[in-house]
Scaffold this motif. Structure first.
Motif, PDB file in Angstrom:
ATOM      1  N   VAL B  57       1.062  -1.346  -0.229  1.00 25.82           N
ATOM      2  CA  VAL B  57      -0.237   0.613   0.128  1.00 25.82           C
ATOM      3  C   VAL B  57       0.339   1.121   0.571  1.00 25.82           C
ATOM      4  CG1 VAL B  57      -1.218   1.329   1.551  1.00 25.82           C
ATOM      5  CG2 VAL B  57      -1.437  -0.963   1.202  1.00 25.82           C
ATOM      6  N   VAL B  89      -8.542  -0.917   5.247  1.00 26.44           N
ATOM      7  CA  VAL B  89      -8.908  -1.560   3.480  1.00 26.44           C
ATOM      8  C   VAL B  89     -10.654  -0.933   3.576  1.00 26.44           C
ATOM      9  CG1 VAL B  89      -9.039  -2.800   1.871  1.00 26.44           C
ATOM     10  CG2 VAL B  89      -7.614  -3.094   3.265  1.00 26.44           C
ATOM     11  N   THR B  93     -11.493   0.509  -2.169  1.00 22.42           N
ATOM     12  CA  THR B  93     -10.464   0.274  -2.693  1.00 22.42           C
ATOM     13  C   THR B  93      -9.542  -0.430  -3.691  1.00 22.42           C
ATOM     14  OG1 THR B  93      -9.804   0.168  -0.011  1.00 22.42           O
ATOM     15  CG2 THR B  93      -8.018  -1.170  -1.654  1.00 22.42           C
ATOM     16  N   LEU B 112      -5.526   2.509  -1.008  1.00 19.60           N
ATOM     17  CA  LEU B 112      -6.523   2.356  -0.915  1.00 19.60           C
ATOM     18  C   LEU B 112      -7.823   3.498  -1.000  1.00 19.60           C
ATOM     19  CD1 LEU B 112      -5.055   2.401   2.228  1.00 19.60           C
ATOM     20  CD2 LEU B 112      -5.921  -0.006   1.745  1.00 19.60           C
TER      21      LEU B 112
END
Lengths: 254, 310
Positions: B57, B89, B93, B112
């Motif tokens: 991420v 999350v 996303t 996200l």
């Protein structure tokens, strides 16, 4: 001439048959294990716990050597240094951890088992056990083979732990790859099945080494010379069948 | 103290089991003691993603891929993966597969959703983003690119052929231009050759002129310098005068403005017509008085008898 040719084919088959019969008796004697429980603990300590230092040493050196040699071979700046970890860790988990442990134990445990049982055979101690009404297979062989099956995975784990640790340490201290990058590479290419495959291998190796050594020792013939021959054959046959099993397992399971 | 065989064996097995489990969890990028947060993503193309590849991420490793398989129902690629349970999350996303398949470094990137949105539940599905893998994109565009390149090369070939033809044709513009240019150059050369003496004399004259100038400047240098200094002084004085003039001008301006605005006596005099009217009436009154005085001086000189006394 024909008989000689036939012998070449038939002798291994006869040996395999005797080996299978011994194992068959051994499996039949597993039920008697509760009687010979004390033997099992003793064998687990002798084969397993006492082997930890030598196995750790061998695995530690093999891990360190793989790191150094992988770093030596990776000269291209295109390939990140973390690749060293991605090569050393899986090879330790898949191959070296189990095989190095197997070779060490073929020498240390296999030879000991064959010599023990061979001496007992040639000095007629096994016949004495039988005449006392004890099941010699259940008393002598089952604990040794079971100890091998249970303790080899433990030794495999110790070998992987020490091997990976020493590889990482040598990589860091030798300036080949920092420990963090080593672990990043190892984690990026980690397959969850690898350690399971390693454990399966070590169980198979443990069974092969102990059972072959027991077989060679149990059927020893002919005095001190026979004991020496059995011991040598046990160690050699263990190594050969270990390599064979390694190939077969890799071909079937991977 | 001596340990029994049972204790030795049991301890060894327990330690090995713990190391095994923790080691596998560590290398799988699972948190060592926490539970995991499992999710599924659906893709058209896995781009070489395999189990064990990392999940990131914003470039930070937060988990790893567990399994990649083709869904029997939809025929799409399903990617099971797990991430750190603390990663938000949320709905919205999406996941992309990035990296370079040829080098074996393929990874999954999560982008996200809004932080205040609801969190996707355990085992939830994440949409595929429009990232795609670099190599396949390149491969997809390669035919078009090749066509472009070949058309450019064709055009270049045409241009070169035309140029060649132009250069080789004896009656082309290019050729004529070149011939004319050559003729001009030859004429200039001829001119230079014929007028060489004159040019030389002009150059030598210029030389001597410059030398004379230099010499005279060297002799009368002091005088010139003094002259320049005087001129500078004069200019400075002029400057001062101009400044003063400007000041005066400004003051005059101010004064005129005041006058225009009707400020002060003068201003009023110019701008205010009431004074004129009053003066007018006064003058007309005076006129009357003077006329009266002329007709009846006695009335005014009655009191002048005292003059008679003398």
């Amino acid at each position: 001439m024909v008989k000689q040719t036939l012998d070449i084919v038939l002798n291994p088959l006869a040996t395999l048959g005797r080996y299978s019969r011994l194992l068959f008796h051994a499996f039949g004697a597993v039920a008697e294990l509760s009687i010979y429980r004390k033997n099992l603990w003793e064998q687990m300590v002798k084969s397993g716990v006492d082997s930890i230092p030598i196995v750790c040493m061998a695995a530690g050196f093999s891990g360190a050597v793989s790191t150094v040699q992988t770093a030596y071979q990776l000269v291209t700046p295109l390939i990140p240094r973390s690749t060293i970890g991605a090569i050393v860790v899986p090879s330790m988990i898949l191959e070296l951890g189990a095989v190095v442990t197997g070779f060490i134990l073929a020498g240390r445990v296999g030879a000991r088992i064959a010599a023990e049982l061979g001496t007992m055979r040639v000095t007629e101690q096994i016949d004495a056990l039988e005449s006392m009404g004890l099941n010699s297979i259940g008393y002598l062989i089952v604990p040794r083979v079971l100890a091998g099956i249970i303790m080899f995975p433990v030794l495999y784990v110790a070998a992987c732990f020490v091997g990976i640790g020493s590889g990482m340490l040598i990589g860091d201290l030798g300036g080949f790859v920092p420990a963090e990058e080593f672990l990043v590479g190892a984690r990026e290419f980690f397959q969850p099945f690898d350690p399971i495959f390693g454990v399966i291998k070590s169980i198979v190796f443990g069974f092969l080494i102990t059972s072959i050594s027991c077989f060679k020792g149990y059927y020893t013939q002919g005095g001190a010379e026979g004991v020496g021959r059995s011991t040598t054959q046990a160690a050699v046959a263990s190594c050969v069948f270990l390599l064979l099993a390694d190939l077969v397992l890799a071909a079937t399971l991977l | 103290m001596k340990f029994s065989n049972e204790i030795k064996v049991g301890l060894t097995i327990i330690v090995a089991t713990v190391i095994f489990i923790l080691g596998v969890r560590y290398f799988e990028d699972l948190p060592l003691f926490d539970s995991t947060y499992d999710l599924v993503a659906e893709f058209d193309n896995a781009g070489g993603l395999i189990g064990g590849n990392i999940v990131r991420v914003n470039g930070v490793v937060v988990g790893s891929v567990e399994d990649v398989y083709i869904s029997e129902a939809t025929g799409k690629v399903m990617v099971e993966f797990h991430v750190d349970p603390n990663i938000p999350v949320t709905e919205g996303t999406y996941a992309t597969i990035t990296g370079f398949d040829a080098l074996g470094v393929v990874r999954m990137d999560l982008v996200l959703g809004p932080a205040d949105g609801p969190k996707i539940p355990e085992g939830g599905m994440i949409a595929a983003g429009t990232g795609g893998d670099l190599m396949s994109d390149l491969t997809a565009q390669a035919p078009e690119m090749l066509e472009d390149v070949s058309s450019v090369v064709d055009q270049l070939n045409g241009v070169l052929a035309e140029t060649n033809a132009m250069l080789s044709a004896p009656d082309s513009d290019f050729r004529q231009t070149l011939t004319a240019a050559r003729g001009s150059v030859e004429q200039i050369e001829g001119l230079l050759a014929s007028e060489r003496d004159r040019i030389a004399s002009i150059l030598s004259n210029t030389d001597s002129l410059t030398a004379d100038l230099n010499a005279s400047l060297g002799e009368d240098g002091e005088a010139v310098a003094a002259l320049i200094a005087q001129m500078e002084e004069t200019m400075a004085t002029l400057n001062e005068d101009l400044e003063r003039f400007q000041e005066t001008n400004e003051q005059l301006n101010e004064l005129l403005q005041k006058l225009n605005n009707g400020e002060g006596t003068l201003g009023l005099l110019i701008n205010d017509s009431s004074m004129y009217h009053r003066m007018d009436s006064t003058l007309s009154g005076l006129n009357g008085l003077i006329a009266d005085f002329q007709s009846n001086p006695g009335r005014y000189l009655k009191e002048m008898k005292i003059v008679d006394l003398f």
